[in-house]
Design a protein around this motif. Structure first.
Motif, PDB file in Angstrom:
ATOM      1  N   ILE A   7       5.812   5.626  -2.017  1.00 55.21           N
ATOM      2  CA  ILE A   7       5.022   5.004  -0.948  1.00 55.21           C
ATOM      3  C   ILE A   7       5.046   3.504  -1.179  1.00 55.21           C
ATOM      4  O   ILE A   7       4.629   3.026  -2.249  1.00 55.21           O
ATOM      5  N   ASP A   8       5.561   2.786  -0.213  1.00 57.86           N
ATOM      6  CA  ASP A   8       5.701   1.334  -0.311  1.00 57.86           C
ATOM      7  C   ASP A   8       6.553   0.945  -1.519  1.00 57.86           C
ATOM      8  O   ASP A   8       6.289  -0.043  -2.216  1.00 57.86           O
ATOM      9  N   GLY A   9       7.581   1.753  -1.800  1.00 59.32           N
ATOM     10  CA  GLY A   9       8.500   1.417  -2.890  1.00 59.32           C
ATOM     11  C   GLY A   9       7.994   1.786  -4.263  1.00 59.32           C
ATOM     12  O   GLY A   9       8.673   1.505  -5.256  1.00 59.32           O
ATOM     13  N   LYS A  10       6.810   2.412  -4.365  1.00 58.79           N
ATOM     14  CA  LYS A  10       6.258   2.782  -5.666  1.00 58.79           C
ATOM     15  C   LYS A  10       6.234   4.297  -5.778  1.00 58.79           C
ATOM     16  O   LYS A  10       5.909   4.986  -4.810  1.00 58.79           O
ATOM     17  N   PRO A  11       6.610   4.798  -6.966  1.00 53.54           N
ATOM     18  CA  PRO A  11       6.598   6.255  -7.122  1.00 53.54           C
ATOM     19  C   PRO A  11       5.180   6.800  -7.057  1.00 53.54           C
ATOM     20  O   PRO A  11       4.220   6.172  -7.495  1.00 53.54           O
ATOM     21  N   VAL A  12       5.063   7.977  -6.477  1.00 57.51           N
ATOM     22  CA  VAL A  12       3.760   8.616  -6.312  1.00 57.51           C
ATOM     23  C   VAL A  12       3.565   9.601  -7.458  1.00 57.51           C
ATOM     24  O   VAL A  12       4.417  10.470  -7.691  1.00 57.51           O
ATOM     25  N   THR A  13       2.475   9.442  -8.173  1.00 54.08           N
ATOM     26  CA  THR A  13       2.161  10.349  -9.281  1.00 54.08           C
ATOM     27  C   THR A  13       1.074  11.340  -8.927  1.00 54.08           C
ATOM     28  O   THR A  13       0.842  12.296  -9.664  1.00 54.08           O
ATOM     29  N   ASN A  14       0.374  11.111  -7.800  1.00 58.22           N
ATOM     30  CA  ASN A  14      -0.699  12.006  -7.370  1.00 58.22           C
ATOM     31  C   ASN A  14      -0.287  12.642  -6.057  1.00 58.22           C
ATOM     32  O   ASN A  14      -0.062  11.957  -5.061  1.00 58.22           O
ATOM     33  N   GLY A  15      -0.168  13.960  -6.029  1.00 60.70           N
ATOM     34  CA  GLY A  15       0.279  14.645  -4.827  1.00 60.70           C
ATOM     35  C   GLY A  15      -0.699  14.552  -3.681  1.00 60.70           C
ATOM     36  O   GLY A  15      -0.313  14.680  -2.511  1.00 60.70           O
ATOM     37  N   HIS A  16      -1.985  14.298  -3.941  1.00 57.89           N
ATOM     38  CA  HIS A  16      -2.968  14.186  -2.870  1.00 57.89           C
ATOM     39  C   HIS A  16      -2.763  12.933  -2.023  1.00 57.89           C
ATOM     40  O   HIS A  16      -3.308  12.831  -0.922  1.00 57.89           O
TER      41      HIS A  16
END
Length: 207
Positions: free
Chosen positions: A168-177
């Motif tokens: 999201i916005d070029g940053k990896p997502v670590t929280n699936g929510h």
């Protein structure tokens, strides 16, 4: 306080109760003008008129003061086979030499007893090197040692196992929510309206 090399930590010697009691006994013996015990033993063992058993006992008691005890010296043993013994600089050199000794013994060029003795000497040197390395490992603090673990090589990447994490916005997502709910690939089918029950027929009033 470190002691200087060649100097004792107690130059005055022991001066406790046992030493004072021993000195007092010696002084009383000297005051009695008695002959020294070694002189008495020497007189008895040198007198031909004394009983042989008593002379032998006096000589046995006097011998340690005249002749210090010496252990038996083993007979030097030499290996008939000329071996090229390298100077060990690494543990691997000593291990290679151990393998050479076993090979010579298996071929009959070196007897088993000599092979065992040579192997024991080489193993003692190897154990010393391992002990030095272990001590050096304990002395060095952990922060000065390279604790990086590198894993190199291995199998190539299998097809279909590449996992790409969403961003999201070029940053990896670590929280699936944080991700939006997925949309349905097939739109939902609307249910048909429920049919109403038919009205009952009117009743005849004459009945």
């Amino acid at each position: 306080m470190p002691w200087e090399p060649g100097k004792s930590g107690n130059p005055s010697g022991y001066n406790g109760p046992r030493d004072r009691a021993r000195r007092a006994v010696f002084e009383r013996i000297q005051a009695l003008k008695h002959a020294d015990a070694l002189e008495t033993l020497s007189t008895l063992q040198n007198d031909p008129n004394t009983e042989p058993a008593l002379r032998v006992a006096a000589a046995s008691a006097l011998a340690p003061y005249c002749h210090p005890k010496m252990q038996s010296i083993p007979t030097p043993r030499f290996i008939d086979l000329q071996l090229d013994v390298p100077g060990f600089t690494h543990v691997s050199d000593a291990e290679n030499f151990l393998a050479k000794i076993a090979l010579l013994c298996a071929r009959g060029h070196l007897d088993i007893q000599s092979a065992q003795e040579l192997s024991a000497l080489v193993k003692a040197w190897i154990d010393t090197q391992y002990a030095k390395d272990e001590l050096q490992f304990k002395i060095n603090p952990p922060e000065t040692r390279d604790s990086t673990i590198r894993i190199e090589g291995g199998l190539p990447q299998l097809p279909g196992t590449s996992i790409v994490m969403p961003t999201i916005d070029g940053k990896p997502v670590t929280n699936g929510h944080a991700l939006a709910a997925p949309t349905d690939a097939v739109p939902a089918i609307e249910a048909a309206p429920k049919a109403q029950d038919p009205e009952p027929p009117p009743q005849d009033p004459e009945l």
